[in-house]
Design a protein around this motif. Structure first.
Motif, PDB file in Angstrom:
ATOM      1  N   ILE A 187      45.930  33.090  39.146  1.00 42.56           N
ATOM      2  CA  ILE A 187      45.854  32.786  40.573  1.00 42.56           C
ATOM      3  C   ILE A 187      45.308  33.974  41.350  1.00 42.56           C
ATOM      4  O   ILE A 187      44.475  33.821  42.261  1.00 42.56           O
ATOM      5  CB  ILE A 187      47.250  32.384  41.100  1.00 42.56           C
ATOM      6  CG1 ILE A 187      47.702  31.075  40.456  1.00 42.56           C
ATOM      7  CG2 ILE A 187      47.227  32.244  42.616  1.00 42.56           C
ATOM      8  CD1 ILE A 187      49.114  30.689  40.811  1.00 42.56           C
ATOM      9  N   THR A 188      45.741  35.181  40.978  1.00 42.11           N
ATOM     10  CA  THR A 188      45.293  36.377  41.685  1.00 42.11           C
ATOM     11  C   THR A 188      43.805  36.638  41.486  1.00 42.11           C
ATOM     12  O   THR A 188      43.095  37.020  42.425  1.00 42.11           O
ATOM     13  CB  THR A 188      46.093  37.601  41.207  1.00 42.11           C
ATOM     14  OG1 THR A 188      47.492  37.354  41.413  1.00 42.11           O
ATOM     15  CG2 THR A 188      45.698  38.842  41.981  1.00 42.11           C
ATOM     16  N   SER A 190      41.369  34.375  40.042  1.00 40.48           N
ATOM     17  CA  SER A 190      40.416  33.263  40.146  1.00 40.48           C
ATOM     18  C   SER A 190      40.830  32.170  41.120  1.00 40.48           C
ATOM     19  O   SER A 190      40.056  31.239  41.356  1.00 40.48           O
ATOM     20  CB  SER A 190      40.194  32.635  38.765  1.00 40.48           C
ATOM     21  OG  SER A 190      39.806  33.610  37.816  1.00 40.48           O
ATOM     22  N   GLY A 191      42.032  32.222  41.632  1.00 42.02           N
ATOM     23  CA  GLY A 191      42.487  31.180  42.544  1.00 42.02           C
ATOM     24  C   GLY A 191      43.174  30.037  41.808  1.00 42.02           C
ATOM     25  O   GLY A 191      43.287  30.028  40.576  1.00 42.02           O
ATOM     26  N   PHE A 192      43.609  29.048  42.565  1.00 45.32           N
ATOM     27  CA  PHE A 192      44.372  27.938  41.995  1.00 45.32           C
ATOM     28  C   PHE A 192      43.507  26.990  41.172  1.00 45.32           C
ATOM     29  O   PHE A 192      44.017  26.194  40.393  1.00 45.32           O
ATOM     30  CB  PHE A 192      45.060  27.145  43.117  1.00 45.32           C
ATOM     31  CG  PHE A 192      46.192  27.883  43.762  1.00 45.32           C
ATOM     32  CD1 PHE A 192      47.477  27.801  43.257  1.00 45.32           C
ATOM     33  CD2 PHE A 192      45.974  28.676  44.886  1.00 45.32           C
ATOM     34  CE1 PHE A 192      48.528  28.482  43.838  1.00 45.32           C
ATOM     35  CE2 PHE A 192      47.022  29.357  45.485  1.00 45.32           C
ATOM     36  CZ  PHE A 192      48.299  29.271  44.964  1.00 45.32           C
TER      37      PHE A 192
END
Length: 316
Positions: A187-188, A190-192
């Motif tokens: 998540i940090t 590449s995102g959700f």
């Protein structure tokens, strides 16, 4: 910042100890014999059990906050204080006299666990980013572990083996910690959108099964044994997965350091085994079980002898 982290870690240990003791009292007060899924519903509506759950949640949040302000080397060893606090609280609640075996077990768990964590921090590379294949391997291993523990639980339930539940919960929570860390890293960076939902699903399944194992451990053993198992097994599983599966071994990981980690882990595990055998509550339960078995045996012998006496009287 470091002293704030220490204060948060101490507060976390106190919350974990109080939460464990509170939930243990709730479970043992509302269940007789092995805990069943049907017996879990009254606990969910029990205020004491919910209070323990809230304390455990607060302890987890405080520990995460401490890790955000200081290194694992500073924070993680403080967690073993929860074992000492839980032992004292439970002994006071049950009016138990803590014997030498229990104090020895607590010392072995504390020293072995803290040494293992320190060696792990020295030997791992925190900047290493595992690949997709490594995460899939962790998920596959966890699926196998969940199936194995689920099948074994069906056969072990009647025997009330506390060590099985403690070790099972520690193994599951170790996998959960690794997958949570991998998911948070994804998540940090590449995102959700790049979240692997199979990992999220197994986090939920393993966390739920681990929580059930903890509640079962409360019903058949002292709460300080539960804390000892979790504080020893959980980090060891996480570190082992990081080194072997995720490839997190750093430049400072040598054969000597690996040997030191193995010895420290062995010391901590021996501490858990000693606690499971020499804790005063365990000794009391063992003595009560023997007395009950002797009473049943004596009754069976008496019932067998009665017909013979009756037959002799009839012959006369």
């Amino acid at each position: 910042m470091q002293w704030i982290a220490v204060a948060l870690a101490l507060s976390s240990a106190v919350c974990l100890a109080l939460g464990t003791q509170t939930q243990s009292v709730a479970v043992t007060g509302h269940t007789e014999g092995p805990l069943t899924p049907r017996g879990l519903w009254p606990l969910v509506r029990n205020l004491r059990w919910l209070s323990g759950l809230a304390l455990l949640g607060l302890g987890t949040v405080l520990n995460v906050a401490a890790l955000s302000l200081a290194t694992v080397t500073v924070v993680q060893p403080i967690g073993v204080i929860a074992l000492v606090i839980t032992t004292l609280l439970h002994a006071r609640h049950r009016h138990l006299i803590i014997n030498r075996g229990t104090w020895l077990a607590v010392a072995l768990c504390s020293v072995g666990g803290a040494t293992f964590v320190v060696c792990a921090v020295i030997g791992t590379d925190p900047t290493h980013v595992p690949g997709t294949r490594a995460e899939n391997t962790v998920v596959a291993l966890l699926v196998g572990l969940v199936v194995l523990i689920g099948v074994c639980e069906l056969f072990v339930r009647r025997h009330r083996i506390s060590m099985f539940y403690v070790l099972g919960a520690g193994l599951l929570y170790g996998f959960v910690a690794v997958l949570v860390r991998l998911t948070a890293t994804t998540i940090t960076s590449s995102g959700f959108g790049d979240i692997r939902w199979t990992s999220v699903l197994m986090i939920v399944v393993a966390a739920a099964l681990g929580g059930w194992m903890v509640q079962c451990a409360y019903s058949c053993g002292p709460p300080d044994l539960v804390i000892a198992g979790l504080t020893v097994v959980d980090p060891m599983v996480g570190v082992a997965l990081g080194l072997v599966v995720l490839g997190e071994a750093g430049d400072f990981f040598t054969g000597a350091l690996g040997t030191a980690m193995g010895l420290a882990g062995l010391v901590a595990i021996v501490g858990v085994v000693v606690l499971s055998r020499h804790h005063p509550e365990v000794l009391q339960r063992r003595a009560a079980a023997r007395a009950q078995q002797d009473a049943v045996t004596s009754g069976a012998v008496a019932d067998t002898a009665t017909p013979r006496r009756t037959e002799r009287a009839t012959d006369r």
